[in-house]
Design a protein around this motif. Structure first.
Motif, PDB file in Angstrom:
ATOM      1  N   ASP A  35       0.936  -1.086  -0.006  1.00 19.28           N
ATOM      2  CA  ASP A  35      -0.083  -0.035  -0.060  1.00 19.28           C
ATOM      3  C   ASP A  35       0.824   1.352   0.014  1.00 19.28           C
ATOM      4  N   GLY A  36       0.176   2.132  -0.547  1.00 24.14           N
ATOM      5  CA  GLY A  36       0.812   3.651  -0.522  1.00 24.14           C
ATOM      6  C   GLY A  36      -0.231   4.695  -0.613  1.00 24.14           C
ATOM      7  N   VAL A  44       8.475   7.305  -2.805  1.00 22.50           N
ATOM      8  CA  VAL A  44       7.733   6.234  -1.981  1.00 22.50           C
ATOM      9  C   VAL A  44       7.162   5.321  -2.934  1.00 22.50           C
ATOM     10  N   PHE A  45       6.574   5.876  -4.245  1.00 24.51           N
ATOM     11  CA  PHE A  45       5.961   4.801  -5.153  1.00 24.51           C
ATOM     12  C   PHE A  45       6.961   3.810  -5.523  1.00 24.51           C
ATOM     13  N   GLU A  47       9.981   3.011  -4.098  1.00 20.49           N
ATOM     14  CA  GLU A  47      10.193   2.078  -3.188  1.00 20.49           C
ATOM     15  C   GLU A  47       9.316   0.934  -3.049  1.00 20.49           C
ATOM     16  N   ALA A  48       7.953   1.085  -3.282  1.00 22.28           N
ATOM     17  CA  ALA A  48       6.864  -0.107  -2.995  1.00 22.28           C
ATOM     18  C   ALA A  48       7.237  -1.118  -4.498  1.00 22.28           C
ATOM     19  N   GLN A  98      -4.628   7.612  -3.356  1.00 24.90           N
ATOM     20  CA  GLN A  98      -4.031   6.162  -2.722  1.00 24.90           C
ATOM     21  C   GLN A  98      -4.329   5.170  -3.411  1.00 24.90           C
ATOM     22  N   THR A 100      -2.711   0.665  -4.015  1.00 22.20           N
ATOM     23  CA  THR A 100      -2.204  -0.598  -3.801  1.00 22.20           C
ATOM     24  C   THR A 100      -1.503  -1.218  -4.842  1.00 22.20           C
ATOM     25  N   ARG A 130      11.136  -1.361   1.888  1.00 23.84           N
ATOM     26  CA  ARG A 130       9.728  -1.567   2.418  1.00 23.84           C
ATOM     27  C   ARG A 130       9.238  -3.069   2.352  1.00 23.84           C
ATOM     28  N   ASP A 133       6.429  -4.340   4.266  1.00 20.46           N
ATOM     29  CA  ASP A 133       5.236  -4.064   3.966  1.00 20.46           C
ATOM     30  C   ASP A 133       4.669  -4.908   2.912  1.00 20.46           C
TER      31      ASP A 133
END
Length: 210
Positions: A35-36, A44-45, A47-48, A98, A100, A130, A133
């Motif tokens: 999720d992010g 952040v994206f 890293e996901a 938001q 996933t 991450r 997660d």
């Protein structure tokens, strides 16, 4: 050793045509998920994404080695939502999004194999930030409408406007569930105007209970 399986070529849910909205029933599927929130053009994206794919490839190699079943790692997918629909369709206010991120796993991959793959990736010196997660999740979308978008991600707005304000009302349907995108092209290697993305929206009849 059995032939390498490419689920994109086998599953009906990965078929779509540009300029055509198609109604289909999508069966429950299991995914690696993370999720992010916020603009997908941020670290952040990234890293996901960097957390998902090492696990996906560790699963592929474990399946080939331990189960004798090789397969093509599936493309990145994303569920997207916001408190306001027009944050996607007209304003494209990415700061309010938001998401996933998902990678489909074959049905024969069980939770133990996923846990072992995560542990294998975690043991490496440069483990993704991450990684903790990442989880395995089942998505049950059911009745959906989808189409193929050719072009940049920012050009999706017009297609989504037609889907939500023309096709769905004309067919007595209303959205239920999150907007789903399947990225058939690698944006690192593909010109924006040639990107191929399946756009999917779970739906229900207007008269059906929520």
């Amino acid at each position: 050793m059995s032939e390498k399986i490419d689920l994109k070529k086998q599953l009906d849910a990965y078929r779509a045509k540009q300029g055509e909205f198609r109604i289909l029933d999508v069966p429950p599927q299991r995914y690696l998920a993370i999720d992010g929130a916020g603009d997908p053009n941020t670290a952040v994206f990234g890293e996901a994404v960097e957390a998902l794919f090492p696990v996906a490839y560790a699963l592929k190699f474990a399946s080939k080695r331990q189960l004798g079943r090789d397969y093509v790692v599936m493309p990145l997918e994303g569920l997207w939502w916001s408190d306001e629909l027009d944050a996607f369709t007209s304003r494209r206010d990415k700061s309010r999004w938001q998401w996933t991120l998902l990678v489909l796993t074959p049905e024969w991959i069980d939770g133990d194999l996923v846990e072992a793959a995560i542990g294998q990736v975690a043991a490496k010196a440069a483990a993704p930030a991450r990684l903790a997660d990442v989880r395995i999740d089942t998505l049950e979308e059911g009745r959906c409408v989808q189409t193929l978008h050719l072009g940049s991600f920012d050009d999706e707005a017009g297609v989504l406007e037609r889907l939500h304000h023309e096709f769905l009302p004309a067919n007595g349907l209303t959205p239920t569930g999150r907007h789903h995108e399947i990225y058939l092209s690698d944006p690192r290697k593909t010109a924006p105007e040639k990107l191929r993305t399946i756009l999917r929206q779970p739906v229900r009849p207007l008269s059906a209970p929520r």
